[in-house]
Design a protein around this motif. Structure first.
Motif, PDB file in Angstrom:
ATOM      1  N   ARG A 188       0.912  -1.144  -0.085  1.00 16.59           N
ATOM      2  CA  ARG A 188      -0.063  -0.021  -0.026  1.00 16.59           C
ATOM      3  C   ARG A 188       0.678   1.263  -0.098  1.00 16.59           C
ATOM      4  O   ARG A 188       2.180   1.416   0.364  1.00 16.59           O
ATOM      5  CB  ARG A 188      -0.975   0.068   1.114  1.00 16.59           C
ATOM      6  CG  ARG A 188       0.008   0.184   2.659  1.00 16.59           C
ATOM      7  CD  ARG A 188      -1.141   0.582   3.470  1.00 16.59           C
ATOM      8  NE  ARG A 188      -0.473   0.487   4.771  1.00 16.59           N
ATOM      9  CZ  ARG A 188       0.329   1.328   5.429  1.00 16.59           C
ATOM     10  NH1 ARG A 188       0.328   2.750   4.798  1.00 16.59           N
ATOM     11  NH2 ARG A 188       0.731   1.339   6.692  1.00 16.59           N
ATOM     12  N   ARG A 189       0.405   2.441  -0.308  1.00 15.63           N
ATOM     13  CA  ARG A 189       0.935   3.633  -0.119  1.00 15.63           C
ATOM     14  C   ARG A 189       1.339   4.031   1.036  1.00 15.63           C
ATOM     15  O   ARG A 189       0.487   3.469   2.133  1.00 15.63           O
ATOM     16  CB  ARG A 189       0.343   4.657  -0.741  1.00 15.63           C
ATOM     17  CG  ARG A 189      -0.161   4.479  -2.556  1.00 15.63           C
ATOM     18  CD  ARG A 189       1.309   4.556  -3.162  1.00 15.63           C
ATOM     19  NE  ARG A 189       1.163   4.281  -4.429  1.00 15.63           N
ATOM     20  CZ  ARG A 189       2.155   4.026  -5.301  1.00 15.63           C
ATOM     21  NH1 ARG A 189       3.533   3.982  -4.704  1.00 15.63           N
ATOM     22  NH2 ARG A 189       2.030   3.613  -6.582  1.00 15.63           N
ATOM     23  N   CYS A 210      -5.539   1.697   3.676  1.00 12.03           N
ATOM     24  CA  CYS A 210      -5.530   0.052   3.546  1.00 12.03           C
ATOM     25  C   CYS A 210      -4.548  -0.415   4.321  1.00 12.03           C
ATOM     26  O   CYS A 210      -3.418  -0.971   4.034  1.00 12.03           O
ATOM     27  CB  CYS A 210      -5.778  -0.485   2.144  1.00 12.03           C
ATOM     28  SG  CYS A 210      -6.162  -2.023   2.198  1.00 12.03           S
ATOM     29  N   THR A 211      -4.732  -0.133   5.968  1.00  7.61           N
ATOM     30  CA  THR A 211      -3.341  -0.295   6.548  1.00  7.61           C
ATOM     31  C   THR A 211      -3.280  -1.937   7.135  1.00  7.61           C
ATOM     32  O   THR A 211      -2.465  -2.520   7.837  1.00  7.61           O
ATOM     33  CB  THR A 211      -3.101   0.613   7.910  1.00  7.61           C
ATOM     34  OG1 THR A 211      -4.646   0.737   8.567  1.00  7.61           O
ATOM     35  CG2 THR A 211      -2.963   1.913   7.143  1.00  7.61           C
ATOM     36  N   PRO A 266      -7.862  -0.686  -4.978  1.00 16.97           N
ATOM     37  CA  PRO A 266      -6.412  -0.643  -5.091  1.00 16.97           C
ATOM     38  C   PRO A 266      -6.209   0.040  -6.520  1.00 16.97           C
ATOM     39  O   PRO A 266      -7.131   0.258  -7.469  1.00 16.97           O
ATOM     40  CB  PRO A 266      -6.219  -2.092  -5.174  1.00 16.97           C
ATOM     41  CG  PRO A 266      -7.282  -3.055  -4.751  1.00 16.97           C
ATOM     42  CD  PRO A 266      -8.372  -1.882  -4.690  1.00 16.97           C
ATOM     43  N   HIS A 295      -2.197  -0.846  -2.969  1.00 11.89           N
ATOM     44  CA  HIS A 295      -3.440  -0.455  -2.260  1.00 11.89           C
ATOM     45  C   HIS A 295      -3.184   0.961  -1.841  1.00 11.89           C
ATOM     46  O   HIS A 295      -2.234   1.555  -1.875  1.00 11.89           O
ATOM     47  CB  HIS A 295      -3.993  -1.508  -1.155  1.00 11.89           C
ATOM     48  CG  HIS A 295      -4.148  -2.920  -1.535  1.00 11.89           C
ATOM     49  ND1 HIS A 295      -5.664  -3.268  -1.173  1.00 11.89           N
ATOM     50  CD2 HIS A 295      -3.551  -3.617  -2.377  1.00 11.89           C
ATOM     51  CE1 HIS A 295      -5.718  -4.319  -1.980  1.00 11.89           C
ATOM     52  NE2 HIS A 295      -4.556  -4.665  -2.290  1.00 11.89           N
ATOM     53  N   GLN A 296      -4.468   1.829  -1.575  1.00 14.37           N
ATOM     54  CA  GLN A 296      -4.375   3.112  -0.907  1.00 14.37           C
ATOM     55  C   GLN A 296      -3.805   3.088   0.243  1.00 14.37           C
ATOM     56  O   GLN A 296      -3.601   2.193   1.010  1.00 14.37           O
ATOM     57  CB  GLN A 296      -5.757   3.574  -0.921  1.00 14.37           C
ATOM     58  CG  GLN A 296      -6.590   3.459  -2.079  1.00 14.37           C
ATOM     59  CD  GLN A 296      -6.217   4.425  -3.308  1.00 14.37           C
ATOM     60  OE1 GLN A 296      -5.877   5.363  -2.810  1.00 14.37           O
ATOM     61  NE2 GLN A 296      -6.189   4.007  -4.371  1.00 14.37           N
ATOM     62  N   LYS A 297      -3.307   4.324   1.093  1.00 14.69           N
ATOM     63  CA  LYS A 297      -2.688   4.525   2.031  1.00 14.69           C
ATOM     64  C   LYS A 297      -3.565   4.284   3.399  1.00 14.69           C
ATOM     65  O   LYS A 297      -3.222   4.005   4.334  1.00 14.69           O
ATOM     66  CB  LYS A 297      -2.088   5.850   2.273  1.00 14.69           C
ATOM     67  CG  LYS A 297      -3.049   6.980   2.072  1.00 14.69           C
ATOM     68  CD  LYS A 297      -2.280   8.261   1.942  1.00 14.69           C
ATOM     69  CE  LYS A 297      -3.608   9.558   1.791  1.00 14.69           C
ATOM     70  NZ  LYS A 297      -2.773  10.677   1.654  1.00 14.69           N
ATOM     71  N   VAL A 332       6.187   2.371  -1.134  1.00 12.76           N
ATOM     72  CA  VAL A 332       5.054   1.567  -0.746  1.00 12.76           C
ATOM     73  C   VAL A 332       5.705   0.860   0.571  1.00 12.76           C
ATOM     74  O   VAL A 332       6.590   0.848   0.740  1.00 12.76           O
ATOM     75  CB  VAL A 332       4.624   0.508  -1.978  1.00 12.76           C
ATOM     76  CG1 VAL A 332       3.920   1.084  -2.849  1.00 12.76           C
ATOM     77  CG2 VAL A 332       5.844  -0.487  -2.106  1.00 12.76           C
ATOM     78  N   CYS A 347     -10.356  -0.472   0.336  1.00 18.72           N
ATOM     79  CA  CYS A 347     -10.057   0.452  -0.358  1.00 18.72           C
ATOM     80  C   CYS A 347      -9.949   0.028  -1.889  1.00 18.72           C
ATOM     81  O   CYS A 347     -10.368  -1.015  -2.227  1.00 18.72           O
ATOM     82  CB  CYS A 347      -8.289   0.954  -0.066  1.00 18.72           C
ATOM     83  SG  CYS A 347      -7.094  -0.211  -0.989  1.00 18.72           S
TER      84      CYS A 347
END
Ligand SMILES: [Zn+2]
Ligand SMILES: [Zn+2]
Length: 137
Positions: free
Chosen positions: A34-35, A102-103, A117, A98-100, A78, A115
């Motif tokens: 993820r970012r 999506c931790t 992606p 994936h988006q930031k 990432v 999220c």
């Protein structure tokens, strides 16, 4: 980074070595990327900045200054997200960035995630073979 202890860890049990599931703390079986969040990216930049300052400090003044290139941008950074076998997203989604936000795996969304992606990079088009000379077909 602060590690939260696994909820099922018994007192006196050493913490699991290696990455653990972001949802339950069990041993990670899968991972995706993820970012970085804004905070993580700021920390990453600060670290890179400090590294460069240190390199410059240690650099030989007789030599040309080291060329570090541009600072990293959010688009090229990432970080991994880990999931155990029970909290794995599907394989296709795991192949994407994936988006930031999506931790961690979200059990209510599995085998998807919360999220959208980023789309996969476009595959290279197959090169069109050169036409054959007459008589070769
Ligand atoms: Zn899990
Ligand atoms: Zn996601």
């Amino acid at each position: 980074m602060t590690e939260t202890p696994a909820p099922d860890a018994l007192p006196g049990t050493p913490p699991l070595a290696g990455p653990t599931c972001g949802a339950c703390g069990a041993r990670a079986a899968v991972q995706w990327q993820r970012r970085l969040t804004d905070t993580e990216f700021a920390a990453h930049l600060a670290l890179e900045e400090a590294r460069r300052v240190e390199r410059l400090r240690l650099a030989d003044p007789q030599e040309p200054p080291p060329d570090f290139g541009p600072m990293p941008t959010p688009g090229e950074c990432v970080t991994p997200v880990f999931g155990c076998a029970a909290h794995a997203i599907n394989k296709d989604a795991a192949a994407l960035v994936h988006q930031k936000t999506c931790t961690a795996p979200d059990p209510t969304h599995l085998p998807g995630c919360t999220c959208t992606p980023e789309p996969a990079p476009k595959p290279e088009p197959d090169p069109v073979p050169a036409p054959l000379p007459p008589g070769w077909g």
